[in-house]
Design a protein around this motif. Structure first.
Motif, PDB file in Angstrom:
ATOM      1  N   ARG A 120     -22.208  96.177 -30.425  1.00 37.40           N
ATOM      2  CA  ARG A 120     -21.755  95.183 -31.381  1.00 37.40           C
ATOM      3  C   ARG A 120     -21.959  93.785 -30.776  1.00 37.40           C
ATOM      4  O   ARG A 120     -20.997  93.055 -30.531  1.00 37.40           O
ATOM      5  N   PRO A 121     -23.204  93.419 -30.501  1.00 32.56           N
ATOM      6  CA  PRO A 121     -23.459  92.110 -29.885  1.00 32.56           C
ATOM      7  C   PRO A 121     -23.084  90.970 -30.809  1.00 32.56           C
ATOM      8  O   PRO A 121     -23.263  91.055 -32.025  1.00 32.56           O
ATOM      9  N   ARG A 122     -22.566  89.924 -30.225  1.00 27.21           N
ATOM     10  CA  ARG A 122     -22.198  88.755 -31.021  1.00 27.21           C
ATOM     11  C   ARG A 122     -23.382  87.837 -31.268  1.00 27.21           C
ATOM     12  O   ARG A 122     -23.363  87.024 -32.193  1.00 27.21           O
ATOM     13  N   ALA A 123     -24.409  87.940 -30.417  1.00 27.68           N
ATOM     14  CA  ALA A 123     -25.543  87.029 -30.535  1.00 27.68           C
ATOM     15  C   ALA A 123     -26.838  87.725 -30.153  1.00 27.68           C
ATOM     16  O   ALA A 123     -26.849  88.669 -29.358  1.00 27.68           O
ATOM     17  N   MET A 124     -27.923  87.251 -30.719  1.00 27.68           N
ATOM     18  CA  MET A 124     -29.264  87.637 -30.287  1.00 27.68           C
ATOM     19  C   MET A 124     -29.857  86.455 -29.538  1.00 27.68           C
ATOM     20  O   MET A 124     -29.725  85.308 -29.967  1.00 27.68           O
ATOM     21  N   VAL A 125     -30.520  86.742 -28.416  1.00 26.33           N
ATOM     22  CA  VAL A 125     -31.206  85.697 -27.657  1.00 26.33           C
ATOM     23  C   VAL A 125     -32.676  86.053 -27.568  1.00 26.33           C
ATOM     24  O   VAL A 125     -33.032  87.169 -27.158  1.00 26.33           O
ATOM     25  N   ILE A 126     -33.523  85.130 -27.974  1.00 24.87           N
ATOM     26  CA  ILE A 126     -34.971  85.284 -27.810  1.00 24.87           C
ATOM     27  C   ILE A 126     -35.382  84.355 -26.690  1.00 24.87           C
ATOM     28  O   ILE A 126     -35.279  83.128 -26.809  1.00 24.87           O
ATOM     29  N   PHE A 132     -25.081  90.670 -25.617  1.00 19.40           N
ATOM     30  CA  PHE A 132     -26.264  90.035 -26.183  1.00 19.40           C
ATOM     31  C   PHE A 132     -27.295  91.082 -26.575  1.00 19.40           C
ATOM     32  O   PHE A 132     -27.519  92.061 -25.850  1.00 19.40           O
ATOM     33  N   PHE A 133     -27.929  90.850 -27.730  1.00 20.40           N
ATOM     34  CA  PHE A 133     -29.119  91.605 -28.123  1.00 20.40           C
ATOM     35  C   PHE A 133     -30.282  90.712 -27.711  1.00 20.40           C
ATOM     36  O   PHE A 133     -30.462  89.632 -28.276  1.00 20.40           O
ATOM     37  N   ILE A 134     -31.061  91.146 -26.710  1.00 15.19           N
ATOM     38  CA  ILE A 134     -32.056  90.268 -26.101  1.00 15.19           C
ATOM     39  C   ILE A 134     -33.480  90.738 -26.398  1.00 15.19           C
ATOM     40  O   ILE A 134     -33.807  91.915 -26.249  1.00 15.19           O
ATOM     41  N   HIS A 135     -34.297  89.779 -26.818  1.00 11.11           N
ATOM     42  CA  HIS A 135     -35.727  90.043 -27.011  1.00 11.11           C
ATOM     43  C   HIS A 135     -36.499  89.010 -26.209  1.00 11.11           C
ATOM     44  O   HIS A 135     -36.206  87.816 -26.260  1.00 11.11           O
TER      45      HIS A 135
END
Length: 216
Positions: A39-45, A65-68
């Motif tokens: 349940r990530p609060r943010a995505m970081v590219i 973080f959901f990281i790409h």
């Protein structure tokens, strides 16, 4: 599969060290992540650059973080053409499935991808102009922004300015995705542009009021 090889010894040793310390001390948390899902609060590219370590910069824990990562932290425009779009797929999943509240583009200093785009735009990188250059065709996403820095004479300042235009380009392209535009408009998603100075540990954010990067 005879092309795969065992891990290098130093990585095996580091794994066992992590399992005996960090994992062992937080076993309950890891098992909760496994059973309850993310349940990530943010995505970081961010960029693939090994010097850019998103979780360290923000002191983030697993699952936060959901990281790409890709070359030069770029987002292509919305193009549902049937081709492979790894970045677009990651963005779609983060916004429509995970329902992240924040989507962050993180640029950085001394970005090799951005410098490659500058070299390409100035005619100094014929290898990137080749049709079979994956890096070159990826950096085509950023090329339209070059006119904003083309008259700058100082190479260091030009690169730094262009790195920040890469962040702007990605934010602009994000808004071409219907599901992102809709989420931004209804207030369920906010977009953020950041740039970090690797050597100084500095962090700047894109101020929407001035369209300039200012220190956090």
């Amino acid at each position: 599969m005879d092309i795969a090889r065992p891990l290098p010894t130093y990585l095996v040793q580091r794994y066992h060290g992590w399992k005996a310390t960090t994992y062992s001390e937080n076993r309950t948390w890891y098992r909760r992540l496994a059973t309850e899902g993310q349940r990530p609060r943010a995505m970081v590219i961010s960029c693939c650059d090994s010097r850019v370590h998103v979780t360290s910069i923000f002191g983030a824990d697993q699952g936060e973080f959901f990281i790409h990562r890709n070359i030069a932290n770029l987002v292509p425009p919305y193009e549902p053409d049937g081709d492979h779009h790894g970045t677009s797929a990651a963005v779609e999943y983060a916004v429509t499935v995970l329902k992240v509240a924040h989507l962050i583009i993180l640029g950085h200093s001394q970005c090799g991808g951005v410098q490659g785009c500058i070299d390409m735009c100035e005619g100094h990188a014929p290898q990137l102009e080749a049709k079979d250059s994956f890096v070159g065709r990826w950096m085509d996403i950023l090329k339209p922004k070059y006119e904003n820095v083309s008259q700058m004479s100082d190479s260091t300042e030009k690169a730094r300015a262009f790195e920040k235009h890469a962040v702007r380009a990605s934010l602009e392209n994000l808004m071409t995705f219907p599901f992102i535009s809709s989420a931004v408009q209804d207030g369920s998603l906010s977009l953020h542009g950041l740039w970090t100075d690797i050597g100084e540990g500095g962090l700047e954010f894109l101020d929407p009021a001035t369209d300039q990067f200012v220190k956090v």
